[in-house]
Write a protein that holds these residues in place. Structure first.
Motif: not given
Length: 705
Positions: A634-639, A684-696
């Protein structure tokens, strides 16, 4: 021999027991002289011992400083030489076609790789190792036993630099729980200088054996390699076990690192040591590292003990000589003195015809003759009185001259106090101000007329507790000086830091009649100290905690989570397209962007959470006590939403967003370094997946990044 008997009528002199009534043992002149000589000799010897000890300590301090700095410089040179040699080896290996062939194959042949390195004799010193990385930064070969085979090295700043610049670089990096020399070179595809197929690392662990092998200088000097407050390697053993923490307070150690050529004394493991420290050069990515030297104080203590023993023997010998000489001199002088004393006692009692009988040819015979002559005639008595009057006038004149000298000294003292750069105040025994100098008026804002008649409490501000005032009054009323600091308020309402010394002045009866106080403005010094602490722990651009403070808080949070059985999350945030903003709009626009992102992050989390800037466009968010993974999500999505939607830069078409990697503790890791590496990998996984996102973070991420 001259025998003085001027008048035949001779009264009997007092007996020895009667004389003792007037002059007990302690009042006899012979014993007073002997005692005075003893006191004088002891005083001279004590002063000589004090100054000799001070001179020995000063010379030893200069010697220690030279020895420590020589060893630190030698270690720094040796480390630079080793890093340079490792860099040469890594570059040489990277240029070998055979190594290109090994890295070009789809599967690594361990036998071919080991044969290649044995052929080139890479492992030429003990503890030297070689690692091979594929083009994605994953460790595919280790020449030694390692825990990170198959892991990604992209979390190491040095490897990221080599991967970006495609050039050979070297530095000191963290390797597990040790420091290590790393020299990394890109291995290029045959015929290309821009397309890499992997990386080769030549390194050496900086451990206890390394320090023992390059021990320089005195064998008594111990050394340690330190990161923050943790000891990474050392020659110091406690009960046979290696040292794991620095042997002095951490803030004191930081101050020691900031001072050039500084040496302090500490007590460690029931022994006193001289200590100095210096920051290591060529540390990777701003990682803190330093070298610590310790030398036991026992050598100086042995010198001091020997000097003290010599003075004790000299003192005993002097005492024996003075006692023997005093006894001999007293016996030779005491007999005529006793005869004169007996005669004077009888004359003072009113008896007539008393004469002093002394059998000698020295000054006592002359004194006896004059004494007897004085008693014979009134004229001689009158002459004696006149001489005494003349002597008294001379003494009055001398006393008058001495008084003039005292008055001149008093004038000088008054001028010195009036011109003193320190505020001076004098109060009576009840604390009522009787005098202040001009500097006190300048520091307090109160004129002399305003201050006199008041108490020093006119300077008291709300920041000074009554308990502190009570403790001060109790100490000075007992006749002791008090020294301390106050956050005082001037007559204009300005708050200033003052260093204060209050000394009670006693009269001849030992009672306190006045108090003498001095006040010094130390406001600038206090502000400088606070500014140094702020600069050491906070980022100057965004005012957020820096990497040092972030790692410290993360370590504290992990410890608390393990102790309380709570969960938390670490968010590793990197701004997308930040480099394009810098390149297009300039660094000023980039700085404004970072400050606005910092403000957004602070507004997106709770007060108990931590937002920090690691450097560049990288931020860290520590979430305390989350109930489930969805809380971190939730916090990551908000940011991400705030960064993407907020107009961070006016009149800018560049789309700025955030990529966030999330690692949950204690599920993913319980150690600071490992947790940060996993959050970085997830980013780095989030960036690889297209940026502007979060990844656990997931375990398979380490093989894909």
């Amino acid at each position: 021999m001259n025998i003085i008997r001027n008048i035949p009528e001779m009264n009997r002199l007092p007996t020895k027991s009667k004389l003792t009534k007037y002059f007990p043992f302690t009042k006899k002149i012979g014993y007073k002289l002997t005692g005075s000589f003893l006191v004088a000799i002891l005083f001279v010897l004590a002063v000589g011992l004090f100054f000799n000890l001070k001179m020995v300590q000063s010379n030893y301090s200069h010697l220690m400083n030279s020895e420590f700095q020589g060893i630190l410089d030698a270690h720094e040179f040796a480390m630079k030489q080793y890093v340079t040699a490792s860099e040469t080896w890594s570059k040489h290996l990277a240029d070998e076609n055979e190594l290109r062939g090994i890295l070009s194959r789809s599967e690594l042949s361990a036998a071919n790789t080991e044969h290649f390195f044995m052929e080139h004799e890479v492992v030429f010193f003990e503890s030297t190792f070689v690692n091979l990385l594929d083009n994605k930064g994953k460790v595919i070969y280790c020449s030694h036993q390692c825990e990170y085979l198959g892991n990604s090295f992209l979390g190491v700043e040095l490897i990221r630099q080599v991967r970006r610049a495609l050039t050979t670089k070297s530095a000191i990096v963290g390797d597990s729980d040790k420091f290590a020399f790393y020299a990394a070179s890109p291995v290029f595809k045959k015929g290309s200088t821009t397309e890499s197929i992997g990386f080769v690392i030549v390194g050496k662990i900086i451990d206890d054996n390394y320090l023992s092998n390059i021990q320089l200088g005195d064998d008594d000097i111990e050394m340690a390699i330190v990161r923050d407050r943790a000891v990474m390697a050392s020659t110091i053993k406690i009960d046979g076990e290696p040292l794991i923490d620095i042997p002095l307070p951490y803030l004191e150690y930081l101050q020691l690192l900031k001072k050039t050529d500084a040496i302090i004394e500490i007590t460690f493991s029931k022994q006193k040591y001289f200590v100095t420290a210096k920051n290591l050069v060529q540390m990777s990515g701003g990682m803190p590292g330093s070298i610590l030297l310790l030398k036991p104080r026992k050598e100086l203590e042995s010198i001091e003990s020997a000097l003290f023993s010599q003075y004790m023997y000299l003192t005993l010998l002097s005492l024996v000589i003075i006692i023997v000489l005093g006894t001999v001199i007293t016996r030779r002088l005491l007999s005529p003195v006793l005869n004169l004393t007996k005669a004077s006692i009888e004359v003072a009692s009113g008896k007539q015809g008393i004469r002093a009988e002394i059998q000698s040819n020295d000054e006592f015979a002359v004194l006896a003759r004059n004494f007897n002559t004085m008693l014979v005639t009134i004229e001689e008595q009158h002459s004696f009185i006149q001489k005494q009057n003349e002597s008294l006038e001379e003494r009055v004149e001398e006393r008058t001259q001495d008084l003039h000298l005292v008055m001149n000294d008093l004038k000088k003292l008054t001028v010195a106090v009036e011109k003193s750069p320190v505020g001076m105040v004098i109060t009576d025994s009840m604390g009522i101000i009787e005098y202040v100098n001009p500097m006190f008026t300048e520091l307090s804002g109160y004129s002399r007329e305003q201050a006199v008649g008041e108490t020093p409490r006119i300077l008291q501000s709300a920041h000074t507790s009554e308990d502190k005032i009570k403790q001060l009054c109790q100490q000075v009323s007992q006749g002791h000086s008090w020294r301390g600091e106050f956050f005082n308020k001037t007559s204009h309402g300005q708050l200033l830091w003052h260093r204060v010394l209050i000394t009670p002045i006693t009269n001849e009866d030992g009672k306190i009649s006045y108090y003498l106080g001095s006040i010094e403005d130390i406001t600038e010094k206090k502000e400088s100290e606070e500014k140094l602490i702020q600069q050491a722990t906070f980022d100057t651009l965004t005012k957020l905690p820096n990497r040092f403070l972030a790692e410290y808080r993360l370590n504290q949070t992990l410890s608390a989570a393990q102790r309380d059985g709570k969960k938390g999350a670490l968010l590793f945030l990197d701004l997308d397209n930040f480099k394009e903003v810098n390149d297009t709009l300039g660094h000023h626009a980039g700085d404004e962007l970072l400050k606005r992102v910092a403000a957004l992050l602070n507004n997106a989390v709770r007060k108990e959470d931590t937002v920090a800037r690691l450097g560049g466009d990288e931020f860290l968010v520590i979430l305390n006590h989350i109930q489930k993974r969805e809380d971190a999500e939730s916090v990551a999505g908000k940011i991400i939403k705030l960064v993407a939607q907020e107009p961070l830069i006016e009149n800018c078409s560049i789309k700025v967003s955030a990529s966030i990697g999330i690692a949950v503790f204690p599920d993913d890791a319980t150690k600071t370094k490992k947790l940060m590496q996993k959050a970085d990998t997830a980013m780095y996984v989030a960036k690889k997946q297209g940026k502007n996102r979060f990844s656990f973070f997931k375990d398979e991420d380490e093989s894909t990044v």
